[in-house]
Design an enzyme around this catalytic site. Structure first.
Site, PDB file in Angstrom:
ATOM      1  N   GLU A  81      -2.846 -35.547  26.369  1.00  0.00           N
ATOM      2  CA  GLU A  81      -3.836 -34.330  26.362  1.00  0.00           C
ATOM      3  C   GLU A  81      -4.651 -34.642  24.879  1.00  0.00           C
ATOM      4  OE1 GLU A  81      -2.271 -30.525  24.121  1.00  0.00           O
ATOM      5  OE2 GLU A  81      -0.861 -31.399  24.922  1.00  0.00           O
ATOM      6  N   CYS A 113       0.095 -29.801  28.013  1.00  0.00           N
ATOM      7  CA  CYS A 113       1.878 -30.680  28.103  1.00  0.00           C
ATOM      8  C   CYS A 113       2.493 -30.506  29.467  1.00  0.00           C
ATOM      9  CB  CYS A 113       2.590 -29.782  27.063  1.00  0.00           C
ATOM     10  SG  CYS A 113       2.468 -29.868  24.906  1.00  0.00           S
ATOM     11  N   HIS A 235       9.773 -28.173  27.654  1.00  0.00           N
ATOM     12  CA  HIS A 235       9.639 -28.411  26.710  1.00  0.00           C
ATOM     13  C   HIS A 235       9.421 -28.121  25.904  1.00  0.00           C
ATOM     14  CE1 HIS A 235       5.055 -29.162  25.452  1.00  0.00           C
ATOM     15  NE2 HIS A 235       5.574 -27.917  25.394  1.00  0.00           N
TER      16      HIS A 235
HETATM   17  P1  HMG Z   1       4.474 -18.088  12.623  1.00  0.00           P
HETATM   18  O1  HMG Z   1       3.182 -17.064  12.449  1.00  0.00           O
HETATM   19  O2  HMG Z   1       3.721 -19.379  11.503  1.00  0.00           O
HETATM   20  O3  HMG Z   1       5.179 -17.917  12.407  1.00  0.00           O
HETATM   21  O4  HMG Z   1       3.706 -19.291  14.040  1.00  0.00           O
HETATM   22  P2  HMG Z   1       6.626 -16.655  13.205  1.00  0.00           P
HETATM   23  O5  HMG Z   1       5.977 -16.639  11.566  1.00  0.00           O
HETATM   24  O6  HMG Z   1       6.870 -16.258  13.870  1.00  0.00           O
HETATM   25  O7  HMG Z   1       7.769 -17.486  12.237  1.00  0.00           O
HETATM   26  C1  HMG Z   1       9.111 -18.758  13.065  1.00  0.00           C
HETATM   27  C2  HMG Z   1       9.956 -18.074  13.686  1.00  0.00           C
HETATM   28  O8  HMG Z   1      11.120 -18.132  12.083  1.00  0.00           O
HETATM   29  C3  HMG Z   1      10.517 -16.474  13.776  1.00  0.00           C
HETATM   30  O9  HMG Z   1      11.561 -16.934  14.610  1.00  0.00           O
HETATM   31  C4  HMG Z   1      10.418 -16.034  12.346  1.00  0.00           C
HETATM   32  O10 HMG Z   1      11.382 -14.486  12.531  1.00  0.00           O
HETATM   33  C5  HMG Z   1      11.248 -17.373  11.694  1.00  0.00           C
HETATM   34  P3  HMG Z   1      11.536 -15.858  15.826  1.00  0.00           P
HETATM   35  O11 HMG Z   1      10.964 -14.230  15.794  1.00  0.00           O
HETATM   36  O12 HMG Z   1      11.006 -16.189  16.473  1.00  0.00           O
HETATM   37  O13 HMG Z   1      12.976 -15.732  16.138  1.00  0.00           O
HETATM   38  N1  HMG Z   1      11.313 -17.419  10.190  1.00  0.00           N
HETATM   39  C6  HMG Z   1      12.644 -16.924  10.055  1.00  0.00           C
HETATM   40  N2  HMG Z   1      13.479 -17.585  10.079  1.00  0.00           N
HETATM   41  C7  HMG Z   1      14.825 -18.249   9.024  1.00  0.00           C
HETATM   42  N3  HMG Z   1      14.344 -17.863   7.586  1.00  0.00           N
HETATM   43  C8  HMG Z   1      13.260 -17.773   6.738  1.00  0.00           C
HETATM   44  C9  HMG Z   1      11.703 -17.241   8.597  1.00  0.00           C
HETATM   45  N4  HMG Z   1      11.236 -16.863   7.489  1.00  0.00           N
HETATM   46  C10 HMG Z   1      10.127 -16.715   9.230  1.00  0.00           C
HETATM   47  N5  HMG Z   1      12.792 -17.266   6.138  1.00  0.00           N
HETATM   48  C11 HMG Z   1       4.112 -20.424  15.484  1.00  0.00           C
HETATM   49  C12 HMG Z   1       4.061 -19.995  15.097  1.00  0.00           C
HETATM   50  C13 HMG Z   1       4.966 -21.093  16.904  1.00  0.00           C
HETATM   51  C14 HMG Z   1       3.844 -19.578  16.935  1.00  0.00           C
HETATM   52  C15 HMG Z   1       3.097 -21.303  15.226  1.00  0.00           C
HETATM   53  O14 HMG Z   1       3.988 -22.700  14.558  1.00  0.00           O
HETATM   54  C16 HMG Z   1       1.763 -22.237  16.490  1.00  0.00           C
HETATM   55  O15 HMG Z   1       1.300 -21.583  16.719  1.00  0.00           O
HETATM   56  N6  HMG Z   1       2.225 -23.293  17.314  1.00  0.00           N
HETATM   57  C17 HMG Z   1       1.639 -23.884  18.105  1.00  0.00           C
HETATM   58  C18 HMG Z   1       1.439 -23.186  19.269  1.00  0.00           C
HETATM   59  C19 HMG Z   1       3.048 -23.714  20.353  1.00  0.00           C
HETATM   60  O16 HMG Z   1       3.771 -24.381  19.615  1.00  0.00           O
HETATM   61  N7  HMG Z   1       3.399 -22.914  20.960  1.00  0.00           N
HETATM   62  C20 HMG Z   1       4.806 -22.497  21.894  1.00  0.00           C
HETATM   63  C21 HMG Z   1       4.525 -22.561  23.541  1.00  0.00           C
HETATM   64  S1  HMG Z   1       3.276 -23.422  23.855  1.00  0.00           S
HETATM   65  C22 HMG Z   1       3.711 -24.786  24.134  1.00  0.00           C
HETATM   66  O17 HMG Z   1       4.499 -25.170  23.973  1.00  0.00           O
HETATM   67  C23 HMG Z   1       2.311 -25.243  25.058  1.00  0.00           C
HETATM   68  C24 HMG Z   1       1.960 -26.133  24.095  1.00  0.00           C
HETATM   69  O18 HMG Z   1       2.826 -27.341  23.594  1.00  0.00           O
HETATM   70  C25 HMG Z   1       0.671 -27.380  23.581  1.00  0.00           C
HETATM   71  C26 HMG Z   1       0.370 -27.937  25.079  1.00  0.00           C
HETATM   72  O19 HMG Z   1       1.231 -27.496  26.372  1.00  0.00           O
HETATM   73  O20 HMG Z   1      -0.439 -28.794  25.332  1.00  0.00           O
HETATM   74  C27 HMG Z   1       1.974 -25.826  22.226  1.00  0.00           C
END
Ligand code: HMG
Length: 393
Positions: A81, A113, A235
Site C-alpha cells: 500500500e 494491509c 495482522h
Molecule cells: P494514542 O492516542 O496515541 O494512544 O493512539 P492511547 O492513548 O490510546 O494509548 C494507547 C494505549 O497505551 C492505551 O491502552 C493506554 O491506556 C496505554 P489501551 O486502552 O488500548 O489498553 N497507555 C499506557 N500504558 C502504560 N503506561 C503508560 C501509558 N500511557 C498510555 N504510561 C493508536 C494509539 C494505536 C490509536 C495510534 O498509534 C494510531 O492511530 N496508530 C495507527 C492506526 C493503527 O495502528 N490502528 C490499528 C488497527 S487498524 C490496522 O491495523 C490497519 C493498519 O495496519 C492500516 C492498514 O490496514 O493498511 C493500521
C-alpha cells in the site's frame, strides 16, 4: 483428495535501521511505557535513503529464488500500500532486479494491509489450475505516519517473499476461509498524500468487529474449532492489537482470555512485529515467520491467521505446517535481517524522514547506505534507477 497447495518457501527483509521507541518518547515528552507496554512496541524498522519497497521486496525474494530456482514461476504478485508508482507495478522492477525470465506476469495488488493475503489466495487459485506452476508472492511496505502524530509510534518496514506451490514444503493453505468486507473510513491515503489519514480509535474498533464477522463466516463454512489451533497470527499494527484481537476471539468462543492463555497463543507470533513495527501487508507474514522460528516442532500443527486491511477487508484462514519445514527455511538468515539492523537516534531518523526526492525530473543520486543486495541508486527523468550491489549467483 485434492493436491495440497501452500507456502513452499519464505524469507524476510527489513530496513537497515532500527529506532528504539524510547527515542520517539523522549522527543515527544511521552512516558516510554505508553509505547513499550500500552502499544507493546519496542522498536521500528527504518529504511535507509536508498531502500524502498522494491529493494526490500527483491532482498526478501532473492534467497527464495536462490533455493528454488525460477522454473515454473509464471506469476509475481507484489502486495503493497506504499507503491512507488500509480501505473507501473513494483513487481516489474523486482522482476528485473531478480533477473527473472520474460515469460512471467508481474502485478501489484492493493487493499491496505490485507493485499498480501489476497495474493496468497489468488496464487493458490493459479496453482490449483496448473499444479506445475509456482507463484512468487511478495508483501512489502514502508509505514510512515505524519511526524509527531500518534500513529508515528506504530511505524515500521519489512518485506516477506513466499513461493506458493503444490505439495508445499512449509505450510498447506487450508481451503476454508472466512471473509468480511465493509466500507469504513478508518485509515486511507488519498493519492495526493504521502502519509495516511487515520482515525485510530475507529480503526481499532473496526479491526475487532471485522475479526468477529470473519470468524463467524469461517465457522459457518466449516472451519476449525477454536481449540484446534496451535497458535494464532494476527495482522499486527502494534503487538497489543494482536492481544486485544485474540482476547476478543477467545471471549466470543466462551474462553477466558487470561494473560497465560494469551501469551501461550501469541508470544511467538508477536515477537518480531514488536521490534519491526507495522509493516502493513507484510506484518501478518512477519508474525508467521515468528511462529515458524520457534524451537518447538510444529509439524502437523494448524496456525490461525487473521488478515486485516483498513477500509476494510479481512479474512480468517489457516495454515497447517508440513514435516521438514525447518530444513527448507533459512531462519538464521531471516533472524539476522532483523537483529542485524543498526540502531539510530531521533535526529538521524528525522533527517531520513525529512529528505525529499526531486519531483521535477532532475537527477538525484542516493547515498549508498543500505546493506541489502539491491539499492535505489538515483532518480532521473522521473525514473527510479535500481541496482544490484551484490554479485548475483
Ligand atoms: P494514542 O492516542 O496515541 O494512544 O493512539 P492511547 O492513548 O490510546 O494509548 C494507547 C494505549 O497505551 C492505551 O491502552 C493506554 O491506556 C496505554 P489501551 O486502552 O488500548 O489498553 N497507555 C499506557 N500504558 C502504560 N503506561 C503508560 C501509558 N500511557 C498510555 N504510561 C493508536 C494509539 C494505536 C490509536 C495510534 O498509534 C494510531 O492511530 N496508530 C495507527 C492506526 C493503527 O495502528 N490502528 C490499528 C488497527 S487498524 C490496522 O491495523 C490497519 C493498519 O495496519 C492500516 C492498514 O490496514 O493498511 C493500521
Amino acid at each position: 483428495m485434492s493436491t495440497p497447495i501452500g507456502i513452499h518457501d519464505l524469507a524476510v527483509a527489513t530496513g537497515r535501521y532500527s529506532l528504539d521507541l524510547a527515542e520517539l518518547a523522549e522527543h515527544g515528552n511521552v512516558d516510554v511505557d505508553k509505547y513499550y507496554i500500552g502499544l507493546g512496541q519496542e522498536k521500528q524498522s527504518i529504511v535507509a535513503a536508498d531502500e524502498d519497497i522494491v529493494t526490500m521486496a527483491a532482498a526478501a525474494a532473492r534467497p527464495v529464488l536462490d533455493r528454488n530456482g525460477t522454473d515454473g514461476i509464471r506469476t509475481i504478485m507484489l502486495a503493497t500500500e506504499t507503491g512507488i508508482d500509480q501505473s507501473k507495478s513494483a513487481a516489474v522492477y523486482v522482476h528485473g532486479l531478480l533477473g527473472m525470465p520474460a515469460d512471467v506476469r508481474a502485478v501489484e495488488l492493493k487493499q491496505a494491509c490485507y493485499s498480501g493475503t489476497s495474493a496468497l489466495q489468488f496464487a493458490a487459485g493459479i496453482v490449483a489450475r496448473n499444479p506445475e506452476e509456482r507463484v512468487l508472492v511478495i508483501t512489502s511496505d514502508v509505514a510512515w505516519y505524519d511526524l509527531d502524530s500518534s500513529g508515528e509510534a506504530t511505524q515500521g518496514a519489512a518485506a516477506v517473499a513466499m513461493l506458493i506451490s503444490a505439495n508445499p514444503k512449509v505450510a498447506v493453505l487450508d481451503t476454508v476461509a472466512g471473509l468480511h468486507t465493509s466500507d469504513v473510513q478508518d485509515f486511507w491515503r488519498p493519492n495526493y498524500r504521502s502519509t495516511p489519514v487515520v482515525d485510530g480509535k475507529l480503526s481499532i474498533d473496526t479491526y475487532l468487529s471485522a475479526l468477529e464477522h470473519a470468524w463467524a463466516d469461517y465457522t459457518a463454512r466449516g472451519g476449525h474449532g477454536i481449540g484446534e489451533f496451535h497458535g494464532f497470527c494476527y495482522h499486527q499494527p502494534f503487538s497489543r492489537m494482536a492481544y486485544k484481537a485474540h482476547a476478543r476471539l477467545l471471549e466470543i468462543n466462551g474462553i477466558e482470555a487470561s494473560r497465560e492463555r494469551l501469551d501461550a497463543d501469541l508470544a511467538q507470533t508477536t515477537r518480531y512485529g514488536r521490534i519491526i513495527g507495522n509493516s502493513y501487508s507484510a506484518a501478518l507474514y512477519i508474525a508467521l515467520f515468528g511462529v515458524l522460528d520457534q524451537q518447538e516442532d510444529l509439524t502437523g500443527e494448524t496456525i490461525g491467521m487473521f488478515s486485516y486491511g483498513s477500509g476494510c477487508v479481512s479474512e480468517f484462514f489457516s495454515l497447517t505446517v508440513v514435516p521438514g519445514y525447518r530444513d527448507t527455511l533459512d531462519l538464521e538468515r531471516d533472524r539476522e535481517a532483523v537483529f542485524g539492523r543498526e540502531p539510530i537516534d531521533y535526529a538521524t531518523y528525522r533527517g531520513l524522514r525529512e529528505a525529499t526526492l526531486p519531483t521535477d525530473g532532475s537527477r538525484a543520486e542516493l547515498p549508498a547506505s543500505g546493506t541489502g543486495p539491491y539499492r535505489l541508486a538515483a532518480i532521473d527523468g522521473h525514473s527510479r534507477i535500481y541496482e544490484a550491489i551484490e554479485k548475483q549467483p
